[in-house]
Design a protein around this motif. Structure first.
Motif, short mmCIF file in Angstrom:
data_model
loop_
_atom_site.label_atom_id
_atom_site.label_comp_id
_atom_site.label_asym_id
_atom_site.label_seq_id
_atom_site.Cartn_x
_atom_site.Cartn_y
_atom_site.Cartn_z
N THR A 105 10.78 0.46 0.42
CA THR A 105 10.66 0.65 1.86
C THR A 105 9.34 0.04 2.31
O THR A 105 8.33 0.15 1.61
CB THR A 105 10.66 2.15 2.19
N LEU A 106 9.35 -0.59 3.47
CA LEU A 106 8.14 -1.14 4.07
C LEU A 106 7.87 -0.40 5.36
O LEU A 106 8.71 -0.35 6.25
CB LEU A 106 8.31 -2.64 4.36
N SER A 107 6.69 0.21 5.44
CA SER A 107 6.28 0.91 6.65
C SER A 107 4.79 0.74 6.83
O SER A 107 4.01 1.01 5.90
CB SER A 107 6.63 2.40 6.52
N MET A 108 4.39 0.27 7.99
CA MET A 108 2.98 0.06 8.31
C MET A 108 2.27 -0.75 7.21
O MET A 108 1.21 -0.38 6.72
CB MET A 108 2.28 1.39 8.57
N ASN A 109 2.90 -1.86 6.81
CA ASN A 109 2.37 -2.78 5.80
C ASN A 109 2.18 -2.16 4.43
O ASN A 109 1.42 -2.67 3.61
CB ASN A 109 1.04 -3.42 6.27
N GLN A 110 2.88 -1.06 4.17
CA GLN A 110 2.81 -0.40 2.87
C GLN A 110 4.20 -0.35 2.25
O GLN A 110 5.16 0.06 2.91
CB GLN A 110 2.24 1.01 2.98
N TYR A 111 4.29 -0.74 0.99
CA TYR A 111 5.55 -0.72 0.26
C TYR A 111 5.59 0.50 -0.65
O TYR A 111 4.61 0.80 -1.32
CB TYR A 111 5.70 -1.98 -0.60
N THR A 112 6.73 1.18 -0.67
CA THR A 112 6.93 2.31 -1.57
C THR A 112 8.33 2.21 -2.18
O THR A 112 9.21 1.54 -1.63
CB THR A 112 6.82 3.67 -0.83
N VAL A 113 8.53 2.89 -3.30
CA VAL A 113 9.85 2.99 -3.90
C VAL A 113 10.62 3.99 -3.04
O VAL A 113 10.14 5.10 -2.79
CB VAL A 113 9.77 3.45 -5.37
N SER A 114 11.79 3.60 -2.55
CA SER A 114 12.54 4.42 -1.60
C SER A 114 13.01 5.74 -2.20
O SER A 114 13.00 6.78 -1.54
CB SER A 114 13.76 3.65 -1.08
#
Length: 86
Positions: free
Chosen positions: A62-71
Protein backbone atom coordinates in the motif's frame (compact mmCIF):
# COMPACT_ATOMS: atom_id res chain seq x y z
CA UNK A 1 1.31 -20.58 5.51
CA UNK A 2 0.71 -22.75 2.43
CA UNK A 3 -1.18 -19.93 0.68
CA UNK A 4 1.59 -17.45 1.55
CA UNK A 5 4.16 -19.77 -0.05
CA UNK A 6 1.92 -20.07 -3.12
CA UNK A 7 1.68 -16.28 -3.39
CA UNK A 8 5.45 -15.94 -3.20
CA UNK A 9 5.80 -18.73 -5.76
CA UNK A 10 4.01 -16.74 -8.46
CA UNK A 11 5.93 -13.50 -7.80
CA UNK A 12 9.06 -12.56 -9.72
CA UNK A 13 12.34 -12.40 -7.82
CA UNK A 14 12.32 -8.59 -8.06
CA UNK A 15 8.80 -8.44 -6.60
CA UNK A 16 9.74 -10.72 -3.70
CA UNK A 17 12.91 -8.77 -2.95
CA UNK A 18 11.00 -5.49 -2.94
CA UNK A 19 8.25 -6.96 -0.75
CA UNK A 20 10.87 -8.16 1.76
CA UNK A 21 12.61 -4.78 1.70
CA UNK A 22 9.39 -2.85 2.29
CA UNK A 23 8.43 -5.23 5.07
CA UNK A 24 11.84 -4.80 6.72
CA UNK A 25 11.52 -1.00 6.81
CA UNK A 26 7.76 -0.69 7.04
CA UNK A 27 6.88 2.00 6.42
CA UNK A 28 9.41 2.37 3.62
CA UNK A 29 10.11 5.62 1.83
CA UNK A 30 12.23 6.49 -1.19
CA UNK A 31 12.12 2.95 -2.55
CA UNK A 32 13.67 3.99 -5.87
CA UNK A 33 16.48 5.96 -4.24
CA UNK A 34 20.06 4.77 -4.59
CA UNK A 35 20.33 4.47 -0.79
CA UNK A 36 17.28 2.17 -0.48
CA UNK A 37 18.36 0.06 -3.45
CA UNK A 38 21.91 -0.32 -2.09
CA UNK A 39 20.73 -0.99 1.48
CA UNK A 40 18.56 -3.88 0.32
CA UNK A 41 20.71 -5.16 -2.54
CA UNK A 42 18.03 -4.50 -5.16
CA UNK A 43 18.81 -4.43 -8.87
CA UNK A 44 17.94 -0.96 -10.12
CA UNK A 45 15.49 1.90 -9.83
CA UNK A 46 13.63 0.71 -12.93
CA UNK A 47 13.25 -2.86 -11.61
CA UNK A 48 11.99 -1.47 -8.29
CA UNK A 49 9.47 0.72 -10.13
CA UNK A 50 8.21 -2.21 -12.19
CA UNK A 51 7.96 -4.48 -9.13
CA UNK A 52 6.19 -1.78 -7.10
CA UNK A 53 3.65 -1.27 -9.87
CA UNK A 54 2.71 -4.97 -9.79
CA UNK A 55 2.72 -5.18 -5.98
CA UNK A 56 0.48 -2.10 -5.77
CA UNK A 57 -1.92 -3.38 -8.45
CA UNK A 58 -2.27 -6.72 -6.64
CA UNK A 59 -2.68 -4.99 -3.25
CA UNK A 60 0.40 -6.70 -1.80
CA UNK A 61 1.71 -3.28 -0.78
CA UNK A 62 0.00 0.00 0.00
CA UNK A 63 1.18 3.53 -0.76
CA UNK A 64 -0.03 6.32 1.49
CA UNK A 65 1.58 9.72 1.99
CA UNK A 66 4.76 8.57 0.18
CA UNK A 67 5.12 5.59 2.52
CA UNK A 68 4.97 1.96 1.39
CA UNK A 69 3.76 -0.80 3.69
CA UNK A 70 2.87 -4.47 3.31
CA UNK A 71 -0.93 -4.48 2.98
CA UNK A 72 -1.58 -7.74 4.82
CA UNK A 73 -0.36 -7.74 8.42
CA UNK A 74 -0.50 -11.55 8.48
CA UNK A 75 1.83 -11.64 5.47
CA UNK A 76 4.21 -9.32 7.30
CA UNK A 77 4.19 -11.53 10.41
CA UNK A 78 4.68 -14.65 8.28
CA UNK A 79 7.64 -13.12 6.41
CA UNK A 80 9.28 -12.21 9.73
CA UNK A 81 8.65 -15.67 11.24
CA UNK A 82 9.99 -17.43 8.15
CA UNK A 83 13.18 -15.35 8.35
CA UNK A 84 12.76 -14.01 4.83
CA UNK A 85 13.63 -10.40 5.59
CA UNK A 86 17.01 -8.96 4.68
Amino acid sequence: SHSMKQLLGIMSQSQKELLYSICAESPATGITSAAFIKRHGLKSSSSVQAAAKVLLSTNMITLSMNQYTVSDSLMKIWLIREGLLQ
